[in-house]
Design a protein around this motif. Structure first.
Motif, PDB file in Angstrom:
ATOM      1  N   ASP A 161       0.536  -0.955   0.063  1.00  0.00           N
ATOM      2  CA  ASP A 161       0.072   0.288   0.177  1.00  0.00           C
ATOM      3  C   ASP A 161       1.054   0.919   0.050  1.00  0.00           C
ATOM      4  OD1 ASP A 161      -2.513  -1.651  -0.354  1.00  0.00           O
ATOM      5  OD2 ASP A 161      -2.443  -1.056   1.954  1.00  0.00           O
ATOM      6  N   GLU A 162       1.617   0.908   1.214  1.00  0.00           N
ATOM      7  CA  GLU A 162       2.562   2.216   1.172  1.00  0.00           C
ATOM      8  C   GLU A 162       3.488   2.384  -0.322  1.00  0.00           C
ATOM      9  OE1 GLU A 162       2.426   0.349   2.895  1.00  0.00           O
ATOM     10  OE2 GLU A 162       1.990   1.355   5.223  1.00  0.00           O
ATOM     11  N   GLN A 209       2.801   1.448  -3.466  1.00  0.00           N
ATOM     12  CA  GLN A 209       1.535   2.318  -4.575  1.00  0.00           C
ATOM     13  C   GLN A 209       1.161   3.495  -4.812  1.00  0.00           C
ATOM     14  OE1 GLN A 209      -1.982  -0.110  -4.621  1.00  0.00           O
ATOM     15  NE2 GLN A 209      -3.128   0.492  -6.683  1.00  0.00           N
ATOM     16  N   LYS A 210       1.788   3.931  -3.038  1.00  0.00           N
ATOM     17  CA  LYS A 210       1.154   6.096  -2.963  1.00  0.00           C
ATOM     18  C   LYS A 210       2.769   6.384  -3.115  1.00  0.00           C
ATOM     19  CE  LYS A 210      -0.997   4.793   1.529  1.00  0.00           C
ATOM     20  NZ  LYS A 210      -1.059   5.613   3.164  1.00  0.00           N
ATOM     21  N   LYS A 227       1.268 -10.392   0.077  1.00  0.00           N
ATOM     22  CA  LYS A 227       1.288  -9.107  -0.056  1.00  0.00           C
ATOM     23  C   LYS A 227       2.709  -9.323  -0.988  1.00  0.00           C
ATOM     24  CE  LYS A 227      -0.112  -7.022   4.623  1.00  0.00           C
ATOM     25  NZ  LYS A 227       0.381  -6.707   5.784  1.00  0.00           N
ATOM     26  N   ARG A 247       1.622  -8.167  -4.441  1.00  0.00           N
ATOM     27  CA  ARG A 247       1.487  -6.988  -5.439  1.00  0.00           C
ATOM     28  C   ARG A 247       2.030  -6.793  -5.607  1.00  0.00           C
ATOM     29  NH1 ARG A 247      -1.964  -3.218  -2.354  1.00  0.00           N
ATOM     30  NH2 ARG A 247      -2.206  -4.481  -0.202  1.00  0.00           N
TER      31      ARG A 247
END
Length: 282
Positions: free
Chosen positions: A116-117, A119-120, A194, A197
């Motif tokens: 998630d981090e 991807q940001k 994770k 991903r």
């Protein structure tokens, strides 16, 4: 928003000039403190544990890093942000933006457990790294191993947010400890998911701007683990394999673990090369 004190307090270990950490560039490498992994063979004890362990490898501030980059921008062309795990550190976006404003290319080293981090950063053109390297420790399914909720208060060295996971390895299998929560609910996404991903996100980069890395640790990496790792990688991956160093390990028992002999290293590299043509021993 980064506070002034965050810029002046010890933040990480700086290698002022490196020819090996950013392919094709003369760079500065900054190893940020803080990590959500407890790999037993890790030799960056000070970055992971802090406290007394950090005294053997003095840390400098983010301000000192930026001063160095400003003074050396006619010689250097790259900044490597490593760790620890830089995606955990709030300084990372700030350092990327400041270094990029000076004309630097940015390389990010990550363990892949924080997609998630990642991807940001990738979604923001001002923060998107120019090069990404992902360390993959062993077969993804071995990261989870045994899941044991922690029923007591946070201990020294543990993350200070319930959403963070703390990982360690004992007896050759990764154990994942979920930090204290009210209901001890399992994470929505496994560590293996994770990693998958993150690998997919990094695989969107051109082949020349990404690499994957694995340390050949006895007990953690054998042919079956290499096959599971290779399944995550694009066919054109640069997969850099490294010999295990049994010195200053986070788990002292790994200081007594004998590295693979040369013949065994050749077997493992040959196996990896059959799976991914870009696999090589660094």
């Amino acid at each position: 928003m980064i506070r002034d004190e965050q810029l002046t307090e010890p933040a990480g270990v700086m290698v002022k000039t490196t020819l090996v950490d950013y392919p094709g560039r003369v760079a500065t490498a900054f190893f940020l403190k803080g990590c959500n992994l407890r790999c037993p063979y890790c030799y960056n004890r000070g970055l992971v544990l802090g406290g007394e362990a950090a005294k053997s490898d003095p840390q400098v501030s983010a301000a000192a890093l930026l001063e160095h980059l400003a003074a050396r921008k006619n010689v250097l062309s790259g900044l490597v942000l490593s760790g620890g795990e830089p995606l955990l550190n709030p300084l990372t976006p700030y350092l990327i933006s400041q270094a990029r404003a000076m004309g630097y290319k940015i390389k990010l080293d990550t363990n892949g457990t924080l997609p998630d981090e990642l991807q940001k950063l990738l979604a923001d053109d001002t923060l998107r790294p120019d090069f990404i390297a992902m360390d993959i420790k062993t077969a993804p399914e071995r990261y989870d191993g045994l899941v044991a909720p922690v029923s007591h208060k946070l201990q020294s060295g543990m993350p200070d947010e319930p959403s963070k996971l703390l990982y360690s390895v004992n007896g050759g299998a990764h154990h994942v400890y979920k930090v204290c929560t009210d209901d001890f609910s399992a994470p929505e996404e496994t560590t293996a998911e994770k990693l998958i991903r993150s690998a997919k996100l990094i695989s969107t980069y051109p082949a020349a701007n990404r690499e994957f890395r694995t340390v050949l640790v006895p007990g953690l990496v054998a042919e079956s683990d290499l096959a599971a790792i290779a399944a995550l990688l694009p066919e054109d991956a640069s997969w850099q394999l490294a010999q295990f160093r049994n010195e200053n390990c986070l788990d002292p028992s790994f200081n007594d673990r004998v590295p693979y002999f040369d013949d065994r290293i050749k077997e493992l590299v040959t196996c990896a090369h059959r799976l991914i043509p870009g696999a090589a021993l660094r």
